[in-house]
Design an enzyme around this catalytic site. Structure first.
Site, short mmCIF file in Angstrom:
data_model
loop_
_atom_site.label_atom_id
_atom_site.label_comp_id
_atom_site.label_asym_id
_atom_site.label_seq_id
_atom_site.Cartn_x
_atom_site.Cartn_y
_atom_site.Cartn_z
N PHE A 147 4.45 29.93 30.06
CA PHE A 147 4.63 29.00 31.12
C PHE A 147 4.85 27.72 30.54
O PHE A 147 4.40 27.54 29.12
CB PHE A 147 3.35 28.99 32.07
N LYS B 144 -26.56 15.33 23.48
CA LYS B 144 -25.81 14.32 24.31
C LYS B 144 -25.45 13.06 23.45
O LYS B 144 -26.43 12.56 23.09
CB LYS B 144 -26.58 13.97 25.62
N ASN C 80 -8.70 20.37 31.90
CA ASN C 80 -7.31 19.93 32.94
C ASN C 80 -7.30 20.56 34.11
O ASN C 80 -8.66 21.15 34.57
CB ASN C 80 -6.07 20.57 32.36
N ASP D 62 -4.59 21.83 24.19
CA ASP D 62 -4.02 21.67 22.94
C ASP D 62 -4.99 21.02 21.82
O ASP D 62 -4.51 21.52 20.60
CB ASP D 62 -2.63 20.81 23.27
O1 PMT Z 1 -3.90 27.23 37.58
P1 PMT Z 1 -3.10 26.52 38.86
O2 PMT Z 1 -3.72 25.51 39.30
O3 PMT Z 1 -2.32 27.45 39.80
O4 PMT Z 1 -1.66 26.02 38.06
C1 PMT Z 1 -0.70 26.55 37.46
C2 PMT Z 1 -0.20 26.23 36.11
C3 PMT Z 1 0.52 24.59 36.21
C4 PMT Z 1 -1.54 25.94 35.12
C5 PMT Z 1 0.71 27.30 35.45
O5 PMT Z 1 1.61 27.20 36.38
C6 PMT Z 1 1.04 26.66 34.09
O6 PMT Z 1 2.20 25.83 33.92
N1 PMT Z 1 0.53 27.23 33.16
C7 PMT Z 1 0.82 26.88 31.52
C8 PMT Z 1 0.09 25.48 31.19
C9 PMT Z 1 0.35 25.07 30.04
O7 PMT Z 1 -0.53 25.10 29.27
O8 PMT Z 1 1.47 24.65 29.74
P2 PMT Z 1 1.87 24.34 28.02
O9 PMT Z 1 3.12 23.74 28.36
O10 PMT Z 1 0.82 23.13 27.70
O11 PMT Z 1 1.72 25.39 27.26
C10 PMT Z 1 3.03 26.29 27.06
C11 PMT Z 1 2.51 27.64 26.84
O12 PMT Z 1 1.81 28.15 25.75
C12 PMT Z 1 1.60 28.48 27.92
O13 PMT Z 1 1.88 29.67 28.40
C13 PMT Z 1 0.06 27.98 27.63
O14 PMT Z 1 -0.71 29.18 28.00
C14 PMT Z 1 0.30 28.59 26.22
N2 PMT Z 1 -0.50 27.83 25.09
C15 PMT Z 1 -0.85 26.60 25.12
C16 PMT Z 1 -1.51 25.79 24.35
C17 PMT Z 1 -2.30 26.86 23.48
N3 PMT Z 1 -3.11 26.31 22.46
N4 PMT Z 1 -2.09 28.09 23.33
C18 PMT Z 1 -1.35 28.71 24.21
O15 PMT Z 1 -1.11 29.64 24.23
#
Ligand code: PMT
Length: 410
Positions: free
Chosen positions: A323, A289, A210, A279
């Protein structure tokens, strides 16, 4: 925070370049002002390159023959704009002029014109430092509320040994931060921060990932470290240099990030998941490949482990911050994540907004707490957003009702 750094003429003037860097690491915007004699030791170009700003060297803009009104009153504008003036190195001459109110160049005029706090770091020959005149001048400044970072003892550039060497950059930065109210309030904390993207390999040459640059997570690591926390930064691949003083763990896939978080979580008091974790990952990554063929190629994906939810299950007294990167219905999705992942705080960013989310230097964040309250912030540099998140951290380890009361009191 804006600081004017006055550099006066001494051998230690070159150390002011490192001082600029360290102040910037604190998130401080630095405007350099040089005296004429400072320019004998180091060029304005060095500071202009470091700060990206014009270095002020003259009272009047020479090019406009002093007829430029803006240049003529620049000292007043700078005096009003700054949160602090630091003079480092401060020579005996500059200290004397400041003590007596002589304003015959930009720096000394700025000192008289500003009401901001002033920090002075003297550097000179030991006899000059110990001279009764210098002592009186330093005491006069102290009596006026100027904070003096005393010089250190040691071997001096003039060949003598004694007090007079410019204090360490760390002590000067410490004095500046203390006066600006930049706290070292996280000394008791060990914080695991995740940052950047994760990459899920399809084959040896292709992967799913991403747009995360890592800037938000690195800003959090830097801010937490500056506030005294022990920081473990677990990062997916980025182009950034890890902030100084943090323990850095490089990972690539979600699986690797999960393992690294599991390893460091037991010693942590807080986990902040700023990483954009994949995810989904391919069910069967290929070892060779994948060859091009006509028609469609279907990829079978499986969900990755939810690291945040996994850690929250065994959180104990730790603060868990997640986040939410959203493109619609931000509040509803953020609240749902707070619940489903059992985090203490969700930091939501609408990644479609101007100046927010992926790869920007700024972000627009809203904090969602377990007691149902929320805090929204206008667009700000990611380092400032990091500090706003860290302001909440210790409160998150209090019982919910008590934390809410602490927040209301702030
Ligand atoms: O890195 P930058 O370019 O500065 O951008 C910042 C950002 C947009 C990446 C940051 O501000 C942000 O939003 N990070 C979280 C991105 C994300 O994956 O969000 P989500 O809504 O998909 O996930 C929710 C939370 O679960 C996040 O804290 C993520 O780290 C966590 N997660 C998600 C999937 C997974 N398999 N395990 C996790 O722990």
């Amino acid at each position: 925070m804006r600081v004017a750094l006055g550099v006066s003429g001494g051998v230690a003037a070159y150390k002011a370049a490192e001082l600029v860097r360290q102040l910037q690491r604190e998130g401080i915007d630095v405007q350099v002002v040089m005296t004429e004699s400072a320019r004998q030791f180091i060029t304005p170009l060095t500071f202009a390159a470091l700060t990206g700003q014009k270095v002020i060297t003259e009272m009047f803009d020479g090019e406009s023959g002093g007829a430029n009104v803006e240049s003529a009153i620049e000292h007043i504008a700078v005096a009003q704009r700054i949160d602090l003036l630091v003079v480092a190195p401060a020579t005996a001459n500059v200290i004397a002029k400041m003590a007596r109110g002589v304003a015959d160049d930009f720096l000394t005029t700025l000192y008289l014109a500003t009401t901001a706090p002033v920090v002075v770091a003297p550097a000179m020959n030991v006899n000059m430092w110990e001279h009764a005149a210098t002592r009186e001048n330093v005491e006069a400044l102290r009596a006026r509320g100027v904070h003096v970072v005393p010089p250190e003892e040691g071997y001096l550039a003039c060949g003598m040994t004694g007090a007079g060497r410019l204090a360490s950059v760390e002590s000067i930065v410490g004095a500046v931060c203390a006066r600006l109210g930049i706290a070292h309030d996280l000394q008791e904390e060990t914080i695991v921060v995740t940052a950047g993207p994760t990459c899920e390999d399809l084959d040896p040459v292709r992967f799913l990932t991403n747009r995360s640059s890592g800037k938000m997570g690195y800003a959090l690591a830097q801010a937490a470290s500056r506030r005294g926390a022990r920081v473990i930064l677990i990062s997916g691949p980025t182009r950034l240099d890890p902030p100084q003083g943090v323990q850095f763990v490089a990972v690539r896939s979600t699986e690797e990030m999960h393992r690294a978080v599991l390893e460091h979580f037991p010693s942590a008091t807080a986990l902040i998941m700023a990483a954009a974790v994949a995810d989904y990952r391919p069910v069967s990554p290929q070892t060779k490949k994948i060859k091009r063929a006509n028609g469609r190629l279907n990829l079978e994906l499986e969900s990755t482990p939810d690291i945040l939810a996994d850690m929250a299950r065994g959180k104990g007294n730790r603060a868990i911050v997640g986040f939410a990167a959203e493109t619609e219905n931000v509040a509803a999705h953020a609240r749902a994540k707070l619940e489903s992942k059992q985090a203490d705080l969700i930091v939501a960013n609408d990644v479609t907004a101007d100046g927010a989310g992926f790869d920007h230097d700024t972000n627009i964040i809203t904090l969602y707490f377990r007691d149902g309250s929320e805090k929204a912030f206008a667009r700000m540099p990611k380092i400032d957003a990091a500090h706003r998140i860290l302001d909440e951290l210790r409160g998150l380890r209090q019982p919910v009702g008590q934390a809410a009361a602490t927040r209301r009191a702030r």
